[in-house]
Design a protein around this motif. Structure first.
Motif, PDB file in Angstrom:
ATOM      1  N   LEU A 137     -50.311 -57.910  27.235  1.00 62.61           N
ATOM      2  CA  LEU A 137     -49.887 -58.587  25.850  1.00 62.61           C
ATOM      3  C   LEU A 137     -49.033 -59.797  26.129  1.00 62.61           C
ATOM      4  CD1 LEU A 137     -50.622 -58.132  22.565  1.00 62.61           C
ATOM      5  CD2 LEU A 137     -49.210 -56.593  22.038  1.00 62.61           C
ATOM      6  N   GLU A 138     -47.965 -59.357  26.396  1.00 58.84           N
ATOM      7  CA  GLU A 138     -47.775 -60.761  26.973  1.00 58.84           C
ATOM      8  C   GLU A 138     -48.155 -62.456  27.204  1.00 58.84           C
ATOM      9  OE1 GLU A 138     -43.550 -61.545  29.380  1.00 58.84           O
ATOM     10  OE2 GLU A 138     -44.218 -59.240  28.786  1.00 58.84           O
ATOM     11  N   GLN A 139     -48.754 -61.451  28.125  1.00 56.99           N
ATOM     12  CA  GLN A 139     -49.204 -62.453  29.160  1.00 56.99           C
ATOM     13  C   GLN A 139     -50.374 -63.188  28.202  1.00 56.99           C
ATOM     14  OE1 GLN A 139     -52.428 -61.056  32.211  1.00 56.99           O
ATOM     15  NE2 GLN A 139     -50.506 -59.861  33.324  1.00 56.99           N
ATOM     16  N   LEU A 140     -51.152 -62.775  26.846  1.00 57.72           N
ATOM     17  CA  LEU A 140     -51.444 -63.529  25.659  1.00 57.72           C
ATOM     18  C   LEU A 140     -50.920 -64.465  25.355  1.00 57.72           C
ATOM     19  CD1 LEU A 140     -53.646 -60.889  24.398  1.00 57.72           C
ATOM     20  CD2 LEU A 140     -54.949 -62.721  25.589  1.00 57.72           C
ATOM     21  N   PHE A 141     -49.448 -64.001  25.414  1.00 56.95           N
ATOM     22  CA  PHE A 141     -48.529 -64.704  24.090  1.00 56.95           C
ATOM     23  C   PHE A 141     -48.826 -66.013  25.169  1.00 56.95           C
ATOM     24  CE2 PHE A 141     -47.467 -61.378  20.967  1.00 56.95           C
ATOM     25  CZ  PHE A 141     -47.682 -62.056  19.639  1.00 56.95           C
ATOM     26  N   SER A 142     -48.038 -65.509  26.326  1.00 60.97           N
ATOM     27  CA  SER A 142     -48.186 -66.841  27.860  1.00 60.97           C
ATOM     28  C   SER A 142     -48.743 -67.564  27.819  1.00 60.97           C
ATOM     29  CB  SER A 142     -47.716 -66.360  28.781  1.00 60.97           C
ATOM     30  OG  SER A 142     -46.533 -65.421  28.728  1.00 60.97           O
ATOM     31  N   ALA A 143     -50.060 -67.492  27.342  1.00 60.46           N
ATOM     32  CA  ALA A 143     -50.884 -68.233  27.788  1.00 60.46           C
ATOM     33  C   ALA A 143     -51.039 -68.746  26.650  1.00 60.46           C
ATOM     34  CB  ALA A 143     -52.597 -67.279  27.760  1.00 60.46           C
ATOM     35  N   GLY A 144     -50.766 -68.651  25.462  1.00 60.71           N
ATOM     36  CA  GLY A 144     -50.956 -69.408  24.161  1.00 60.71           C
ATOM     37  C   GLY A 144     -50.293 -70.613  24.506  1.00 60.71           C
ATOM     38  N   VAL A 145     -48.138 -70.581  24.257  1.00 59.70           N
ATOM     39  CA  VAL A 145     -47.462 -71.073  24.978  1.00 59.70           C
ATOM     40  C   VAL A 145     -47.597 -72.312  26.232  1.00 59.70           C
ATOM     41  CG1 VAL A 145     -45.154 -71.304  26.050  1.00 59.70           C
ATOM     42  CG2 VAL A 145     -45.600 -69.130  23.934  1.00 59.70           C
ATOM     43  N   LYS A 146     -48.404 -72.365  26.771  1.00 54.46           N
ATOM     44  CA  LYS A 146     -49.108 -72.603  28.189  1.00 54.46           C
ATOM     45  C   LYS A 146     -50.168 -73.565  27.660  1.00 54.46           C
ATOM     46  CE  LYS A 146     -50.815 -73.133  32.871  1.00 54.46           C
ATOM     47  NZ  LYS A 146     -50.850 -71.955  33.562  1.00 54.46           N
ATOM     48  N   ASP A 147     -51.175 -73.143  27.026  1.00 56.74           N
ATOM     49  CA  ASP A 147     -52.156 -74.160  26.541  1.00 56.74           C
ATOM     50  C   ASP A 147     -51.857 -74.605  24.763  1.00 56.74           C
ATOM     51  OD1 ASP A 147     -52.049 -72.628  24.222  1.00 56.74           O
ATOM     52  OD2 ASP A 147     -54.693 -71.457  25.092  1.00 56.74           O
ATOM     53  N   GLY A 148     -50.712 -74.742  24.471  1.00 60.98           N
ATOM     54  CA  GLY A 148     -50.467 -75.814  23.166  1.00 60.98           C
ATOM     55  C   GLY A 148     -50.367 -74.833  21.755  1.00 60.98           C
ATOM     56  N   SER A 149     -51.038 -73.882  22.091  1.00 61.04           N
ATOM     57  CA  SER A 149     -51.062 -73.442  20.633  1.00 61.04           C
ATOM     58  C   SER A 149     -50.146 -72.388  20.153  1.00 61.04           C
ATOM     59  CB  SER A 149     -52.425 -72.380  20.891  1.00 61.04           C
ATOM     60  OG  SER A 149     -52.417 -71.192  21.327  1.00 61.04           O
ATOM     61  N   LEU A 150     -49.317 -71.863  20.080  1.00 61.96           N
ATOM     62  CA  LEU A 150     -47.976 -71.258  19.651  1.00 61.96           C
ATOM     63  C   LEU A 150     -46.913 -72.303  20.382  1.00 61.96           C
ATOM     64  CD1 LEU A 150     -49.194 -67.938  21.846  1.00 61.96           C
ATOM     65  CD2 LEU A 150     -49.302 -69.318  19.065  1.00 61.96           C
ATOM     66  N   ASN A 151     -45.770 -71.631  19.644  1.00 60.53           N
ATOM     67  CA  ASN A 151     -44.779 -72.547  20.086  1.00 60.53           C
ATOM     68  C   ASN A 151     -44.032 -72.172  21.306  1.00 60.53           C
ATOM     69  OD1 ASN A 151     -41.698 -73.201  19.724  1.00 60.53           O
ATOM     70  ND2 ASN A 151     -41.704 -72.189  18.079  1.00 60.53           N
ATOM     71  N   PRO A 152     -44.020 -73.563  21.931  1.00 62.35           N
ATOM     72  CA  PRO A 152     -43.408 -73.416  23.344  1.00 62.35           C
ATOM     73  C   PRO A 152     -41.579 -72.655  23.449  1.00 62.35           C
ATOM     74  CG  PRO A 152     -42.812 -76.010  22.767  1.00 62.35           C
ATOM     75  CD  PRO A 152     -43.845 -75.176  21.202  1.00 62.35           C
TER      76      PRO A 152
END
Length: 201
Positions: A137-152
């Motif tokens: 689950l943490e990896q999903l959040f990290s992927a979102g940060v990396k691709d810019g879809s989530l708060n950096p």
């Protein structure tokens, strides 16, 4: 099918019945209130035959708890490898987590309420599975940060642990009130995770 394979298949089927019976008994009576005789009665077999599947009452509790975790961990492992947006994946992860409380409600109830009665050595595998789920689950959040879809600035570890807590709370609510709509609860959990309490901007 060879005789050995047929025997193995029958054993696995009976073993699953034994786990389901143990989950039902523990959910109703609790670990200390239940006996191996109760589990055997639930299966419709002699008490002595139960030891073909579990060597003790504690072993039965361990297997029920493992069954509860392995189910939604296996779905998360599949989800983690699939293509799709982070929003879509998080939504599916939430729905999968909540669904476990409806499809395996007794095992989930037992895991949440009774696992601490297991000895530390028997809880090690549960901790390993739980840690693996959190990591995915943490990896999903990290992927979102990396691709810019989530708060950096997102704390991915904190977010993963918080989402698990949120899903577990609403999972328990789903057990208590069958009128609750799982898709609606899942959508609300996703909205809260992604948008929080901020007004639309």
């Amino acid at each position: 099918m060879t005789t050995s394979r047929a025997t193995s298949t029958r054993y696995q089927q009976q073993h699953q019945r034994a786990i389901a019976a143990a989950a039902s008994v523990f959910a109703k009576k609790g670990f200390h209130g239940a006996t191996t005789q109760d589990i055997a009665n639930e299966m419709g077999i002699q008490q002595g035959s139960l030891y073909y599947y579990f060597d003790s009452k504690e072993a039965a509790l361990e297997e029920v708890c493992l069954f509860a975790l392995r189910d939604y961990l296996s779905r998360m492992e599949v989800l983690a490898t699939q293509p799709g947006s982070i929003t879509n994946k998080l939504g599916k992860a939430i729905q999968s987590h909540l669904a476990s409380y409806r499809t395996h409600h007794e095992a989930m109830k037992v895991h949440n309420e009774q696992r601490l009665y297991l000895a530390d050595t028997r809880r090690e595998q549960l901790k390993t599975l739980g840690s693996r789920y959190r990591e995915l689950l943490e990896q999903l959040f990290s992927a979102g940060v990396k691709d810019g879809s989530l708060n950096p600035q997102l704390d991915c570890r904190f977010s993963a642990r918080s989402l698990i807590g949120l899903c577990n709370y609403w999972g328990v609510m789903l057990l208590r009130d069958t009128r609750l709509d799982i898709e609606d609860i899942g959508a609300r959990c996703l909205e809260l995770t992604l948008q929080g309490s901020l007004p639309p901007g």
